[in-house]
Design an enzyme around this catalytic site. Structure first.
Site, mmCIF file in Angstrom:
data_model
loop_
_atom_site.group_PDB
_atom_site.id
_atom_site.type_symbol
_atom_site.label_atom_id
_atom_site.label_comp_id
_atom_site.label_asym_id
_atom_site.label_seq_id
_atom_site.Cartn_x
_atom_site.Cartn_y
_atom_site.Cartn_z
ATOM 1 N N TYR A 52 90.632 -4.987 39.097
ATOM 2 C CA TYR A 52 89.485 -4.059 39.276
ATOM 3 C C TYR A 52 89.545 -2.834 38.348
ATOM 4 C CZ TYR A 52 92.185 -1.722 43.189
ATOM 5 O OH TYR A 52 93.092 -1.100 43.993
ATOM 6 N N GLU A 53 88.451 -2.090 38.335
ATOM 7 C CA GLU A 53 88.305 -0.916 37.467
ATOM 8 C C GLU A 53 88.453 -1.314 35.996
ATOM 9 O OE1 GLU A 53 87.781 1.846 39.402
ATOM 10 O OE2 GLU A 53 87.443 3.251 37.759
ATOM 11 N N GLY A 54 87.879 -2.487 35.648
ATOM 12 C CA GLY A 54 88.012 -3.020 34.291
ATOM 13 C C GLY A 54 89.259 -3.877 34.216
#
Lengths: 606, 249
Positions: free
Chosen positions: A439-441
């Site tokens: 997550y978060e890229g």
């Protein structure tokens, strides 16, 4: 057994001794942040994390969140723990004093975050997401919205979310479909579905403030047509208290591999009332302004898990007796020696330790520079800090989270079969750590961000913000014969500096190679990205280790009771240089081989 | 009503204590130090009395090296109003602490002094009792519950046979036991505020007390290592060993 004591001594080493916290008091807004204040904050946070959050980590994982008719319940103990967390003021640590925050530096708040992640990663996400939403509102919303929402988000009575992902678009947000229709009263009606929304619905707070990316009717296609909206679960009434229920509903929660006590929601917006945050069509930029700090926070999740895995593994390695030391019996009074005597167990423990402490040092450096971006007086210092943090953000996010998962797995390995069964809690670390790589890229996207955007940005100026300090340090330390004096009770600093020098040369050559290859063939940087990010990260960790060793060597002669700490620092530094840094050579060879072996195979052969 | 609470800086209860190589004491340099847990309970009780409106001011006192100021800060972060640090390079034994406390009581005129029943470093369990004797005040030691009404205080104490409740007249000395309360976590805003609360520093001379140790420490040593046990084959063998080797029956 999940066992954890906050590594306060090492955190103090990083903040005070390696990154010179005494300088903080000269910065605007941090006049009162003295080293002893920092110590009291860390100590109190440690008490809280150890005695409130750790005890509900395994039970929270076992029980998970439950969903029924749009309502999500967090596991037993989460609500009282959150109330205690909020009442103790921890939600306000890094927030603006204008809205009730404590305005403490990132270099302090990130250490506190690490403790939360080590003791209860699921729990840490609730305040973590609120802080992200807080930051977006602070930076971009109207004064009216800020006054209405921020004080309650800072004191934690309301929480926040970031609603980006839809079922058909994650990485490529240009595809998103959620609609926003302007209303005569200057509000908007938001309609659409979002997935993977962390803390989208739960029972910890009175109200939940969603930040939603959506398209206006006149929006241009792609990422340039996305706007940001604030959509509260309950619309505040005239007195600012939660009022009418808004048209936003949690339709399901995900069943996940890990972080089971964190509620991951599918959210449905049906003519929900929203307010525009920032300018129309500039929502993506608004949401990403706090990305550097957010991504460092995700990196800290990896670090936190690595530390927890280390401590639990050390506990077991000292406690578990099995077999005898190859160099002869060490515990004659017992049926077998503790497994700590075995070189292979040492290898695992030292690896986790060297990565965890190295990441703490590197994370501390990036956090210190994030503080400079906002608080430095000199515009040139601010610019340098901005460059540096932009460059290092993808590295700390991907490197730390890759390491976090690998180290959780290594910690489990120390336990053998007892790590694979649930009773000792080691497999929870493995499962919990895994999401941070995604997550978060995703970490692949981070690597692409590094090679495709950051390397070439400002004609390579970003790169010099890392290369120059390393080169200056090496010039000052590698050839000085006095630095080879190992009579101080530790390894030779000159030797370490030379090892770092080789790795640094490798990084420079590889960087030049990728840049040149990228000009010939746009696929080449993508083929090199992940390995290059790891190579860069190892050199950065190596730099932190040599600097740490230098500090330790200086302090050792007068350390008295602290001598063991510095000796251990030097041993671990030597381990990193001898056994982890050499991976840089293999990575360089991998990168030099180019894209051929993976791109030449025809698609239909897969 | 003012309450005075002494707080001692001791080796943290989580630390595995090591004896110094020369046998003169335990290693304290570079070791994590924190507030004596019984003193935390005392501070908590005093702060609760203040929150109930019974007390008007809570003063935390520490004695010893300059770093004791950090222990006072912890007490201030928990809610004490101000601190007094009596700085002394000499080791302070219970009698010296009791004398210094008496001087401070004379100066500050509190109605109640709450002490920890003992400190976890030397387990002396003496200062509270000595202070009561020096002041001629009533004492309620090992308190698991206290209640103040008018000019009296009822103290429930933990004794061997169970619980005993005493009625004392104020001013009085109370020493706290583990079950008196559960100390709070200092909140972040209170940690920040604690930095601004005053700490007055003085020396034993300023209070007219000679703190010279009256007890001599002969030596400090680790307890002997536990020997490995023996397995016996039968009850008869056990009985015979208990008789001939252990000589306990």
């Amino acid at each position: 057994m999940q066992t954890y004591k906050a590594p306060l001594r090492d955190m103090q080493f990083v903040i005070h001794e390696l990154h010179d916290s005494a300088k903080l008091t000269t910065m605007k807004g941090f006049e009162e942040v003295t080293p002893d204040l920092i110590d009291s904050i860390l100590e109190e946070a440690a008490k809280f994390a150890e005695s409130v959050l750790l005890p509900i980590n395994a039970s929270g994982d076992e029980q998970g969140c439950t969903y029924e008719n749009g309502v999500v319940r967090t596991p037993a103990g989460f609500k009282p723990a959150y109330d205690a967390f909020r009442e103790s003021g921890w939600t306000a640590i890094a927030a603006d004093p204008a809205f009730g925050g404590q305005g403490l530096p990132e270099v302090v708040s990130k250490q506190v975050e690490e403790m939360l992640c080590s003791t209860n990663l699921s729990f840490s996400l609730y305040p973590g997401l609120t802080h992200g939403a807080y930051q977006a509102i602070l930076d971009h919303a109207s004064e009216e919205l800020k006054q209405l929402y921020l004080p309650k988000m800072v004191d934690g009575t309301w929480s926040g979310t970031m609603c980006l992902t839809e079922s058909h678009c994650g990485t490529d947000l240009g595809l998103l479909r959620t609609k926003a229709v302007p209303q005569p009263d200057a509000t908007y009606k938001i309609t659409g579905s979002k997935i993977f929304i962390t803390a989208g619905e739960h029972d910890l707070t009175q109200n939940i403030i969603h930040l939603v990316l959506a398209r206006l009717p006149d929006a241009p296609p792609g990422v340039k047509g996305i706007s940001l909206f604030l959509v509260p679960k309950f619309i505040p009434d005239a007195s600012g208290e939660p009022g009418m229920r808004n048209g936003v509903l949690c339709t399901a929660i995900e069943h996940k591999m890990g972080i089971k006590a964190s509620s991951t929601c599918q959210m449905s917006f049906d003519d929900a009332t929203g307010w525009l945050v920032g300018e129309p069509h500039k929502g993506l930029r608004a949401m990403f302004t706090m990305m550097n700090s957010e991504r460092l926070s995700i990196g800290v999740q990896g670090l936190g898990i690595a530390e927890a895995a280390y401590q639990s593994a050390v506990f077991y390695a000292k406690d578990r007796i099995q077999g005898r030391s190859p160099s002869g019996t060490k515990s004659p009074g017992q049926a077998a020696d503790p497994i700590l005597v075995h070189p292979d167990v040492r290898r695992m423990l030292m690896t986790i330790r060297a990565y965890a402490e190295g990441c703490r040092a590197l994370g501390g450096w990036v956090a210190q520079q994030l503080d400079q971006v906002v608080h430095a007086d000199d515009p040139a210092v601010r610019e340098a800090a901005e460059d540096f943090t932009a460059l290092m953000t993808p590295i700390v996010k991907a490197l730390f989270t890759d390491i976090g998962f690998d180290m959780a797995s290594l910690g489990m390995q120390v336990y053998g079969g007892h790590g694979y069964v649930r009773d000792h809690g080691m497999e929870q670390y493995v499962r919990d750590a895994r999401i941070a790589m995604i997550y978060e890229g995703t970490n692949g996207i981070q690597a692409m961000d590094l090679v495709a955007r950051k390397l070439g940005a400002q004609d390579g100026r970003l790169l010099t913000r890392f290369f120059e300090p390393v080169a200056a340090f090496l010039a000052a330390n590698r050839d000085d014969p006095n630095r080879d004096d190992s009579s101080l009770g530790g390894p030779s600093l000159g030797g370490m500096a030379r090892a770092l020098g080789h790795a640094f040369d490798t990084l420079k050559t590889t960087t030049a190679h990728i840049t040149a290859a990228g000009q010939r063939d746009p696929e080449e940087p993508g083929a090199a990205a992940a390995d290059y990010l790891r190579l860069f990260g190892l050199v950065a960790l190596g730099f932190m280790w040599v600097r740490s060793a230098q500090v330790a060597q200086r302090k050792l002669p007068t350390a008295n009771g602290d001598a063991r700490f510095y000796q251990a620092k030097l041993h671990t530094a030597q381990f990193f240089m001898d056994r982890l840094l050499p991976q840089t050579a293999a990575l360089a060879a991998t990168i030099q081989s180019g894209k051929g072996s993976m791109m030449e195979m025809a698609e239909e052969m897969f | 009503m003012k309450i005075l609470v002494p707080v001692k800086r001791v080796v943290d209860y989580n630390v595995k204590v090591r004896v110094k190589a020369d046998g003169t004491g335990v290693e304290t340099s570079g070791v994590k130090m924190s507030m004596n847990p019984f003193d935390e309970i005392s501070i908590e009780e005093a702060v609760r009395l203040k929150e109930k409106g019974v007390a008007t001011e809570v003063i935390a006192v520490s004695m010893g090296v300059a770093a004791c100021a950090e222990t006072i800060r912890t007490a201030l972060a928990m809610g004490a109003d101000r601190g007094i640090l009596v700085e002394s390079a000499v080791e302070l034994q219970p009698l010296a602490v009791a004398k210094l406390m008496k001087a401070l009581v004379d100066k500050e005129q509190p109605q109640l002094v709450i002490l920890g029943k003992q400190a976890i470093d030397d387990d002396m369990n003496a200062t509270g009792q000595m202070l009561a004797a020096l002041l001629g005040w009533p004492q309620g030691t090992f308190a698991s519950k206290i209640e103040i009404s008018g000019d009296g205080i009822s103290v429930t104490r933990e004794i061997d046979g169970g619980l005993e409740t005493l009625a004392l007249t104020l001013p009085a000395i109370v020493t706290s036991d583990l079950r008196l309360n559960e100390p709070r976590y200092a909140s972040l805003p209170n940690i920040m505020k604690a930095r601004k609360k005053p700490i007055e520093t003085m020396k034993p001379e300023d209070l007219g007390v000679d703190p010279t140790p009256r007890l001599t420490l002969v030596s400090v040593a680790e307890p002997p290592k536990r020997q490995a046990g023996k397995k016996v084959g039968s009850v008869a063998e056990l009985v015979s060993k208990l008789r001939t080797e252990a000589k306990v029956i």
